[in-house]
Design an enzyme around this catalytic site. Structure first.
Site, short mmCIF file in Angstrom:
data_model
loop_
_atom_site.label_atom_id
_atom_site.label_comp_id
_atom_site.label_asym_id
_atom_site.label_seq_id
_atom_site.Cartn_x
_atom_site.Cartn_y
_atom_site.Cartn_z
N ASP A 32 0.84 -1.20 0.00
CA ASP A 32 0.00 0.00 0.00
C ASP A 32 0.88 1.24 0.00
O ASP A 32 1.50 1.59 1.00
CB ASP A 32 -0.92 0.01 1.23
CG ASP A 32 -1.89 1.17 1.19
OD1 ASP A 32 -2.94 1.04 0.53
OD2 ASP A 32 -1.59 2.22 1.80
N TYR A 37 3.68 9.67 0.26
CA TYR A 37 4.61 9.03 1.18
C TYR A 37 6.07 9.37 0.84
O TYR A 37 6.95 9.19 1.68
CB TYR A 37 4.43 7.52 1.20
CG TYR A 37 3.04 7.06 1.65
CD1 TYR A 37 2.14 7.96 2.24
CD2 TYR A 37 2.63 5.76 1.48
CE1 TYR A 37 0.88 7.54 2.64
CE2 TYR A 37 1.37 5.34 1.88
CZ TYR A 37 0.50 6.23 2.45
OH TYR A 37 -0.75 5.82 2.84
N LYS A 66 -2.04 6.16 -4.57
CA LYS A 66 -3.10 7.12 -4.28
C LYS A 66 -2.84 8.45 -4.97
O LYS A 66 -1.70 8.92 -5.03
CB LYS A 66 -3.22 7.33 -2.76
CG LYS A 66 -3.41 6.04 -1.98
CD LYS A 66 -3.48 6.27 -0.49
CE LYS A 66 -3.47 4.95 0.26
NZ LYS A 66 -2.15 4.33 0.29
N HIS A 99 -6.78 10.00 -2.43
CA HIS A 99 -6.19 9.95 -1.10
C HIS A 99 -7.06 10.66 -0.05
O HIS A 99 -7.27 10.14 1.04
CB HIS A 99 -4.78 10.56 -1.13
CG HIS A 99 -3.90 10.07 -0.03
ND1 HIS A 99 -2.54 9.97 -0.16
CD2 HIS A 99 -4.17 9.66 1.23
CE1 HIS A 99 -2.02 9.52 0.97
NE2 HIS A 99 -2.98 9.33 1.83
#
Length: 314
Positions: A32, A37, A66, A99
């Site tokens: 994921d 990130y 995302k 997201h």
């Protein structure tokens, strides 16, 4: 989609590739990820090495990414998706999620990536800058990604019940997944029930609760679920750790879970939750811990960190 995934949030870039390889060795096939990130390129390095070393194949993997808030405009959705694909070194994504239901002004990839939350970090008073982009326009662009074969399935994160009802009223391609924060202190019973009513699967992020938020000062040490009495009682009864009990609770209520760790022994521990079952009494006792305590709340952290009050939950 494998019911247990490997969460990549907050894994340092310098450790990400090795962590991904170790996760594959431990047995993970579901990863994921997200543009925000900041470690998708390193995730891609790890996945590529695992495949090159014969540890897995692309067909065995499930990779989620995302769409970030600054790419909500229809003309930028494909651009963002292709950037994630390039970084992850993949030809397609198994699942691509919106997201947050938060549209922010576009920041070009060549100017700053990942764009994060602030429109201009160098401004005298840096803040978020909202963009006037309806969610239905973003969703239509997400559907186009499926049409082009760039992603297999699409879905959403951090949507509330009203937004789910709205999305289902206009979606040509229905969302395959709703990803939300869910753990015994935030059980989200009604939202999970609603998703099931619409035939939408649910992934629970932060399934261990406060653990992910200590280092961000978004949770207090006393809020750990690992020491909660019903969790400890169940752990003792089954010869498992409190973390394994929490993960099993998430699985038994029908959600997928995406715990995160950088330690190989924890990776294996988090997967070792299929050889026992919590009783109905144990499930109910753990569920009764619900406090509606949300750790990942834009209504709190956007004001504290980004000088902008932007709640999405009442």
């Amino acid at each position: 989609m494998p019911r247990i995934g490997f969460g990549l949030w907050k894994i340092p870039r310098e450790n990400t590739a090795d962590c991904v390889v170790e996760a594959v060795k431990a047995g993970y096939r579901h990863f994921d990820s997200a543009a925000d990130y900041g470690n998708e390129a390193q995730t891609g390095d790890g996945l590529a090495k695992a495949i090159a070393d014969g540890l897995t194949t692309r067909n065995e993997l499930w990779v989620t990414s995302k769409l970030w808030n600054t790419f909500h405009a229809p003309e930028h959705v494909e651009e963002a998706c292709r950037k994630s694909l390039d970084d992850l070194k993949l030809d397609y994504l198994d699942l691509y999620l919106i997201h947050f239901p938060i549209a922010l002004e576009y920041v070009p990839i060549e100017e700053r990536y990942p764009p994060e939350w602030l429109f201009d970090p160098a401004a005298p008073n840096p803040a978020m800058k909202a963009a006037k982009i309806p969610l239905h326009e973003t969703w239509a662009a997400m559907e186009a990604l499926v049409d082009k074969g760039l992603v297999k399935q699409i879905g959403v994160c951090n949507y509330n019940s009203a937004l789910i009802h709205d999305l289902m009223s206009y979606a040509r391609i229905k969302p395959a997944m709703l990803q939300i924060e869910a753990h015994p202190y935030l059980s989200q019973e009604r939202l999970i029930r609603l998703a099931g009513q619409y035939g939408v699967d649910v992934t629970a992020f932060s399934p261990l609760g406060a653990q992910s938020y200590f280092e961000l000062d978004m949770a207090a040490e006393g809020e750990s679920l690992l020491g909660a009495a019903p969790v400890m009682v169940a752990a003792d009864a089954h010869g498992k750790t409190p973390a394994q009990v929490l993960l099993r609770w998430g699985l038994q209520r029908g959600t997928a879970i995406i715990p995160k760790t950088t330690k190989p022994e924890r990776m294996r521990e988090n997967l070792d939750v299929f050889d026992f079952e919590l009783s109905q009494v144990e499930m109910a006792a753990i569920g009764a811990l619900n406090l509606n305590r949300r750790f990942n709340d834009p209504g709190t952290f956007t004001e504290a960190a980004f000088n902008t009050f932007h709640p999405i939950y009442d």
